[in-house]
Design a protein around this motif. Structure first.
Motif, mmCIF file in Angstrom:
data_model
loop_
_atom_site.group_PDB
_atom_site.id
_atom_site.type_symbol
_atom_site.label_atom_id
_atom_site.label_comp_id
_atom_site.label_asym_id
_atom_site.label_seq_id
_atom_site.Cartn_x
_atom_site.Cartn_y
_atom_site.Cartn_z
ATOM 1 N N THR A 34 -17.152 0.336 -5.345
ATOM 2 C CA THR A 34 -17.042 -0.120 -3.953
ATOM 3 C C THR A 34 -15.949 -1.167 -3.820
ATOM 4 O OG1 THR A 34 -19.393 0.320 -3.589
ATOM 5 C CG2 THR A 34 -18.299 -1.132 -2.012
ATOM 6 N N LEU A 35 -15.919 -2.124 -4.746
ATOM 7 C CA LEU A 35 -14.893 -3.171 -4.707
ATOM 8 C C LEU A 35 -13.492 -2.601 -4.883
ATOM 9 C CD1 LEU A 35 -16.685 -6.007 -6.711
ATOM 10 C CD2 LEU A 35 -16.233 -5.936 -4.252
ATOM 11 N N LEU A 36 -13.351 -1.637 -5.772
ATOM 12 C CA LEU A 36 -12.043 -1.008 -5.971
ATOM 13 C C LEU A 36 -11.573 -0.285 -4.714
ATOM 14 C CD1 LEU A 36 -12.415 0.406 -9.606
ATOM 15 C CD2 LEU A 36 -10.947 -1.479 -8.866
ATOM 16 N N LEU A 37 -12.489 0.411 -4.059
ATOM 17 C CA LEU A 37 -12.132 1.129 -2.836
ATOM 18 C C LEU A 37 -11.815 0.166 -1.691
ATOM 19 C CD1 LEU A 37 -14.773 3.975 -3.149
ATOM 20 C CD2 LEU A 37 -12.293 4.301 -3.076
ATOM 21 N N VAL A 38 -12.586 -0.907 -1.575
ATOM 22 C CA VAL A 38 -12.292 -1.922 -0.548
ATOM 23 C C VAL A 38 -10.930 -2.542 -0.799
ATOM 24 C CG1 VAL A 38 -12.986 -4.198 0.310
ATOM 25 C CG2 VAL A 38 -14.702 -2.404 0.014
ATOM 26 N N ASN A 39 -10.634 -2.815 -2.065
ATOM 27 C CA ASN A 39 -9.327 -3.380 -2.416
ATOM 28 C C ASN A 39 -8.198 -2.410 -2.081
ATOM 29 O OD1 ASN A 39 -7.714 -5.509 -3.720
ATOM 30 N ND2 ASN A 39 -7.282 -3.900 -5.225
ATOM 31 N N ALA A 40 -8.448 -1.112 -2.287
ATOM 32 C CA ALA A 40 -7.433 -0.111 -1.940
ATOM 33 C C ALA A 40 -7.146 -0.121 -0.443
ATOM 34 C CB ALA A 40 -7.895 1.281 -2.387
ATOM 35 N N PHE A 41 -8.168 -0.321 0.373
ATOM 36 C CA PHE A 41 -7.958 -0.449 1.822
ATOM 37 C C PHE A 41 -7.161 -1.711 2.138
ATOM 38 C CE2 PHE A 41 -11.343 2.681 2.707
ATOM 39 C CZ PHE A 41 -10.755 3.353 3.762
ATOM 40 N N ARG A 42 -7.539 -2.801 1.492
ATOM 41 C CA ARG A 42 -6.906 -4.096 1.771
ATOM 42 C C ARG A 42 -5.421 -4.113 1.413
ATOM 43 N NH1 ARG A 42 -8.705 -8.034 -1.848
ATOM 44 N NH2 ARG A 42 -6.611 -8.629 -2.129
ATOM 45 N N THR A 43 -5.079 -3.446 0.329
ATOM 46 C CA THR A 43 -3.683 -3.448 -0.129
ATOM 47 C C THR A 43 -2.855 -2.328 0.490
ATOM 48 O OG1 THR A 43 -4.314 -2.145 -2.076
ATOM 49 C CG2 THR A 43 -4.254 -4.548 -2.330
ATOM 50 N N GLY A 44 -3.485 -1.502 1.326
ATOM 51 C CA GLY A 44 -2.744 -0.455 2.020
ATOM 52 C C GLY A 44 -2.475 0.792 1.207
ATOM 53 N N ASP A 45 -3.292 1.045 0.151
ATOM 54 C CA ASP A 45 -3.107 2.242 -0.665
ATOM 55 C C ASP A 45 -3.421 3.520 0.114
ATOM 56 O OD1 ASP A 45 -2.335 0.690 -2.764
ATOM 57 O OD2 ASP A 45 -4.257 0.759 -3.810
ATOM 58 N N PHE A 46 -4.312 3.409 1.083
ATOM 59 C CA PHE A 46 -4.617 4.558 1.931
ATOM 60 C C PHE A 46 -3.733 4.476 3.167
ATOM 61 C CE2 PHE A 46 -8.970 3.887 -0.053
ATOM 62 C CZ PHE A 46 -8.823 4.910 -0.972
ATOM 63 N N GLU A 47 -2.702 5.302 3.210
ATOM 64 C CA GLU A 47 -1.727 5.217 4.303
ATOM 65 C C GLU A 47 -2.002 6.232 5.404
ATOM 66 O OE1 GLU A 47 2.034 5.657 2.393
ATOM 67 O OE2 GLU A 47 1.933 3.692 1.413
ATOM 68 N N GLN A 48 -2.237 7.463 5.031
ATOM 69 C CA GLN A 48 -2.437 8.512 6.034
ATOM 70 C C GLN A 48 -3.873 8.511 6.551
ATOM 71 O OE1 GLN A 48 -1.190 12.170 4.266
ATOM 72 N NE2 GLN A 48 0.905 11.484 3.914
ATOM 73 N N THR A 49 -4.044 9.088 7.725
ATOM 74 C CA THR A 49 -5.368 9.115 8.358
ATOM 75 C C THR A 49 -6.391 9.832 7.485
ATOM 76 O OG1 THR A 49 -4.301 9.138 10.524
ATOM 77 C CG2 THR A 49 -6.617 9.763 10.446
ATOM 78 N N ALA A 50 -5.999 10.975 6.926
ATOM 79 C CA ALA A 50 -6.923 11.734 6.076
ATOM 80 C C ALA A 50 -7.352 10.906 4.865
ATOM 81 C CB ALA A 50 -6.273 13.037 5.624
ATOM 82 N N GLU A 51 -6.413 10.177 4.266
ATOM 83 C CA GLU A 51 -6.729 9.322 3.122
ATOM 84 C C GLU A 51 -7.695 8.219 3.523
ATOM 85 O OE1 GLU A 51 -2.932 7.936 1.828
ATOM 86 O OE2 GLU A 51 -2.559 9.682 0.560
ATOM 87 N N LYS A 52 -7.490 7.658 4.699
ATOM 88 C CA LYS A 52 -8.379 6.588 5.170
ATOM 89 C C LYS A 52 -9.789 7.108 5.422
ATOM 90 C CE LYS A 52 -4.756 3.748 7.215
ATOM 91 N NZ LYS A 52 -4.167 3.201 8.445
ATOM 92 N N VAL A 53 -9.873 8.316 5.990
ATOM 93 C CA VAL A 53 -11.192 8.900 6.252
ATOM 94 C C VAL A 53 -11.929 9.175 4.938
ATOM 95 C CG1 VAL A 53 -12.392 10.943 7.138
ATOM 96 C CG2 VAL A 53 -10.560 9.877 8.484
ATOM 97 N N ILE A 54 -11.212 9.823 4.000
ATOM 98 C CA ILE A 54 -11.830 10.128 2.704
ATOM 99 C C ILE A 54 -12.196 8.839 1.972
ATOM 100 C CG2 ILE A 54 -11.416 11.139 0.424
ATOM 101 C CD1 ILE A 54 -9.663 13.254 1.880
ATOM 102 N N GLY A 55 -11.286 7.871 1.993
ATOM 103 C CA GLY A 55 -11.563 6.576 1.349
ATOM 104 C C GLY A 55 -12.739 5.870 1.978
#
Length: 200
Positions: A34-55
């Motif tokens: 969970t922390l790794l995924l939250v960090n990925a959101f915070r650092t902008g690793d999920f850029e596209q909409t589909a990536e954000k939804v899946i993440g």
């Protein structure tokens, strides 16, 4: 006959320390994910909409699993006496469910073994043993133990206790060999069922 299993009885319990440890490991694992995924959101690793939804779905799933494991671990000590268990001693095989102990004497038992499942796979080489269960074959029917009763071909009717801790089967095998030599019938494959590890 003793009203409870003897001190030297070998137990397998669904609320034992090993299960609590597995729940705590689940808490740690899903918390890290969970922390790794939250960090990925915070650092902008999920850029596209589909990536954000899946993440987002994965983050919510990991967080819910973490909370579920934490809740189960926190309530385990309070519920442990209600969870099923089985014990083997010189008297026979003891069955524990919802705080109630029942025993099958060795004279009533024709054999004791461990059945396992092999889940259907695309390739036989990928089929592994799983869902171990202690199974006790009775010489006569025991209606008072109906909650433990299963009747599946080819082995026929017997009492079954699902082993959540697979390592318990060796300790139970040793106990049967010690207390009732000749009753142990070994490990064998039982009929596949889709009901899962707790199903009959």
């Amino acid at each position: 006959m003793h009203p409870v299993p003897a001190a030297e009885a070998v137990w397998s319990r669904h609320g034992g320390r090993r299960h609590a440890l597995r729940l705590l490991l689940g808490v740690a694992l899903f918390a890290v994910l969970t922390l790794l995924l939250v960090n990925a959101f915070r650092t902008g690793d999920f850029e596209q909409t589909a990536e954000k939804v899946i993440g987002g779905v994965m983050t919510c799933g990991c967080a819910l699993l973490c909370l579920g494991c934490a809740y189960a671990a926190a309530t385990l000590p309070r519920r442990a006496h209600l969870l099923p268990g089985v014990a083997v001693d010189a008297t026979g095989v003891w069955w524990l469910r919802e705080g109630r102990l029942q025993v099958t004497l060795w004279d009533e038992i024709g054999g004791v073994g461990v059945g396992y499942l092999r889940a259907p796979r695309l390739s036989d080489s990928l089929r592994i043993k799983e869902n171990y269960a202690l199974e006790v074959y009775l010489r006569h029917e025991r209606p008072d133990l109906a909650a433990w009763h299963v009747d599946e071909p080819p082995q026929g009717p017997r009492l079954r206790y699902v082993l959540l801790a697979g390592g318990d089967r060796r300790a139970l095998e040793t106990a049967v060999g010690r207390f009732a030599p000749g009753r142990w019938i070994g490990e064998y494959e039982r009929r596949w069922t889709r009901l899962g590890p707790l199903g009959k």
